[in-house]
Design a protein around this motif. Sequence first.
Motif, PDB file in Angstrom:
ATOM      1  N   THR A 177       0.787  -1.275   0.034  1.00 46.14           N
ATOM      2  CA  THR A 177       0.071   0.118  -0.071  1.00 46.14           C
ATOM      3  C   THR A 177       0.880   1.324   0.010  1.00 46.14           C
ATOM      4  O   THR A 177       0.374   2.170   0.461  1.00 46.14           O
ATOM      5  CB  THR A 177      -0.795   0.045   1.150  1.00 46.14           C
ATOM      6  N   VAL A 255      -5.414  -8.258   6.812  1.00 44.20           N
ATOM      7  CA  VAL A 255      -6.533  -7.899   6.387  1.00 44.20           C
ATOM      8  C   VAL A 255      -6.560  -7.071   5.205  1.00 44.20           C
ATOM      9  O   VAL A 255      -7.062  -7.114   4.133  1.00 44.20           O
ATOM     10  CB  VAL A 255      -7.724  -7.701   7.374  1.00 44.20           C
ATOM     11  N   THR A 256      -5.607  -5.932   5.496  1.00 45.19           N
ATOM     12  CA  THR A 256      -5.518  -4.936   4.500  1.00 45.19           C
ATOM     13  C   THR A 256      -4.932  -5.383   3.235  1.00 45.19           C
ATOM     14  O   THR A 256      -5.369  -5.069   2.076  1.00 45.19           O
ATOM     15  CB  THR A 256      -4.614  -3.626   5.039  1.00 45.19           C
ATOM     16  N   CYS A 259      -7.492  -7.818   1.395  1.00 40.80           N
ATOM     17  CA  CYS A 259      -8.455  -7.275   0.775  1.00 40.80           C
ATOM     18  C   CYS A 259      -7.857  -6.515  -0.736  1.00 40.80           C
ATOM     19  O   CYS A 259      -8.704  -6.153  -1.779  1.00 40.80           O
ATOM     20  CB  CYS A 259      -9.107  -6.282   1.637  1.00 40.80           C
ATOM     21  N   PHE A 260      -6.878  -5.545  -0.460  1.00 41.10           N
ATOM     22  CA  PHE A 260      -6.214  -4.609  -1.403  1.00 41.10           C
ATOM     23  C   PHE A 260      -5.659  -5.475  -2.548  1.00 41.10           C
ATOM     24  O   PHE A 260      -6.043  -5.276  -3.795  1.00 41.10           O
ATOM     25  CB  PHE A 260      -5.318  -3.770  -0.770  1.00 41.10           C
ATOM     26  N   ASN A 261      -5.021  -6.628  -2.177  1.00 41.60           N
ATOM     27  CA  ASN A 261      -4.186  -7.485  -3.436  1.00 41.60           C
ATOM     28  C   ASN A 261      -5.168  -8.601  -3.801  1.00 41.60           C
ATOM     29  O   ASN A 261      -5.206  -8.693  -5.012  1.00 41.60           O
ATOM     30  CB  ASN A 261      -3.042  -7.996  -2.785  1.00 41.60           C
ATOM     31  N   TRP A 265      -9.925  -4.893  -3.523  1.00 42.09           N
ATOM     32  CA  TRP A 265     -10.956  -3.776  -3.089  1.00 42.09           C
ATOM     33  C   TRP A 265     -10.061  -2.399  -3.137  1.00 42.09           C
ATOM     34  O   TRP A 265      -8.939  -2.323  -3.466  1.00 42.09           O
ATOM     35  CB  TRP A 265     -11.053  -3.866  -1.756  1.00 42.09           C
ATOM     36  N   ILE A 267      -8.336   1.121  -2.195  1.00 40.78           N
ATOM     37  CA  ILE A 267      -7.424   1.043  -1.234  1.00 40.78           C
ATOM     38  C   ILE A 267      -7.812   1.862  -0.083  1.00 40.78           C
ATOM     39  O   ILE A 267      -7.552   1.532   1.199  1.00 40.78           O
ATOM     40  CB  ILE A 267      -6.270   1.971  -1.717  1.00 40.78           C
ATOM     41  N   SER A 270      -9.916  -0.831   2.121  1.00 35.66           N
ATOM     42  CA  SER A 270      -8.970  -1.835   2.666  1.00 35.66           C
ATOM     43  C   SER A 270      -8.293  -1.307   3.786  1.00 35.66           C
ATOM     44  O   SER A 270      -8.012  -1.807   4.848  1.00 35.66           O
ATOM     45  CB  SER A 270      -7.719  -2.209   1.563  1.00 35.66           C
ATOM     46  N   LEU A 273     -10.664  -0.637   6.894  1.00 32.63           N
ATOM     47  CA  LEU A 273     -10.580  -2.019   7.859  1.00 32.63           C
ATOM     48  C   LEU A 273      -9.728  -2.242   8.766  1.00 32.63           C
ATOM     49  O   LEU A 273     -10.005  -2.605   9.815  1.00 32.63           O
ATOM     50  CB  LEU A 273     -10.697  -3.192   6.548  1.00 32.63           C
ATOM     51  N   ASN A 274      -8.599  -1.722   8.337  1.00 27.83           N
ATOM     52  CA  ASN A 274      -7.430  -1.858   9.204  1.00 27.83           C
ATOM     53  C   ASN A 274      -7.589  -0.999  10.238  1.00 27.83           C
ATOM     54  O   ASN A 274      -7.277  -1.223  11.506  1.00 27.83           O
ATOM     55  CB  ASN A 274      -6.076  -1.175   8.360  1.00 27.83           C
TER      56      ASN A 274
END
Length: 447
Positions: A177, A255-256, A259-261, A265, A267, A270, A273-274
């Motif tokens: 990220t 989790v980030t 979800c992102f990769n 989802w 950024i 994602s 959520l973090n």
Amino acid sequence: MAALGIIGIIVGVAVLIYGAYKGISTIILAPLCALLIALFNGMNLLTTFTDTMLPSVCNYVTAMLGPVLMGCVIAALYNASGAALSIANALYDLFTIKARKQAAAGQQVVMKPILAILTIYVIGTVLAYSGMNPVVLMFILFPIAMDLFEKAKMPRAMGPGVVLGALATAACSMGTTSDQNVIAVQMLGTSPMAAAVPGFIGGAVVLILNIVMMNIISKKEIAKGHVYDVAPNAPKRPEGQKTPHWLLSIIPIAVTLICFNGLGWNILVSMMLNIILSLIFFFPYYGKFSGLKELIKPVGEQTTMLVLQVGLLGAIGGVVAASPAFPVLTNGLLNMGGPALFKVVLAIALLTGASGSGPAGLSATLPYMSETFASMGINMSALHRVSVFASQTLDTLPTNPGYIIATGIAEVEIKDSYKYVFITTVLNTTITALVVALILTIFPGLA
């Protein structure tokens, strides 16, 4: 006129480097250097400021305000709760078992430099994948690094080179990220996992180069008698602080990234959520509701400074791209022989050097040159991955704000420390960018 314009670009960058070296704020320095470049190029200074510089800043703010703001919130949560320290301590304990046993037995602890360097790189890479700003991570990683340097008797001047190299490794590869990866996603419409295999290979190459070269150099320095000396205000590794378990601390980061990769989802979703998971998991560790206000207090200022600094540095690249000298440089670049992706590396490296920052270099280059690159037949996924690596080539010149901060934390002089930073974050990252470009040129299907 073009020759005078090119001279102006060189002069503007030189003034930027010298001013940053002298500690002048880049928020003041960057617009002045951009206008200096415009003056040499015969551009109207008022319209350059209003029609070129401000839109360039806005391009970066539009793309990155959300991720930077959330990254600062995540950093505040992980820092205040001790979650980042918990992860770092767990990795530190894993790699220093033998040294700690020796210390407990009253023996003199002397680690091998390779083990100290490897520990710093593992901790730095894991933390860099969290989405936290690298500048914030330096304040977490440096005390641990200095503790390891002391155990390995490595000279303190190597600290910025090793630490910045560790934090840059993840940004160079894929799936993070980091600002560079997010900018490429948003400006090219590609996936964060674009050209994944070359990205992983490139990440491994820069990691190995940095660790091996720093190990060789540290041994030579120690043999010359250049060993660790304690700085007057040396940061100490925090001990005894109540922190979340490292497994709990890793969950929001995992989790980030998933979800992102993995799920593709947005950024912002994602990273949100973090933040939500961190607020819940670390609730007892950052002072509950009473500690939340104090935790969030510096976030606004941090976000504003980071976004403005990088945005204004990127505006230098925007002025260069709008100058009469730019088509001359661009045509010269496009008419050069060699594979197209190597031209991408050169173009982004030059604008990154002019901007003084990797994210600024990308935000200055991609809006102006992505169509040109596409017309050369370059696949957008290949452009994404090569661009991210290329933005890590000339970004850590002495103008880089992160490097200036690193020298302050380590209490070392630029003249003593920059040669190591150059090796890990300029030389080795440039080699790696060329390797990734070569892989995608020979095997375009990997894009």
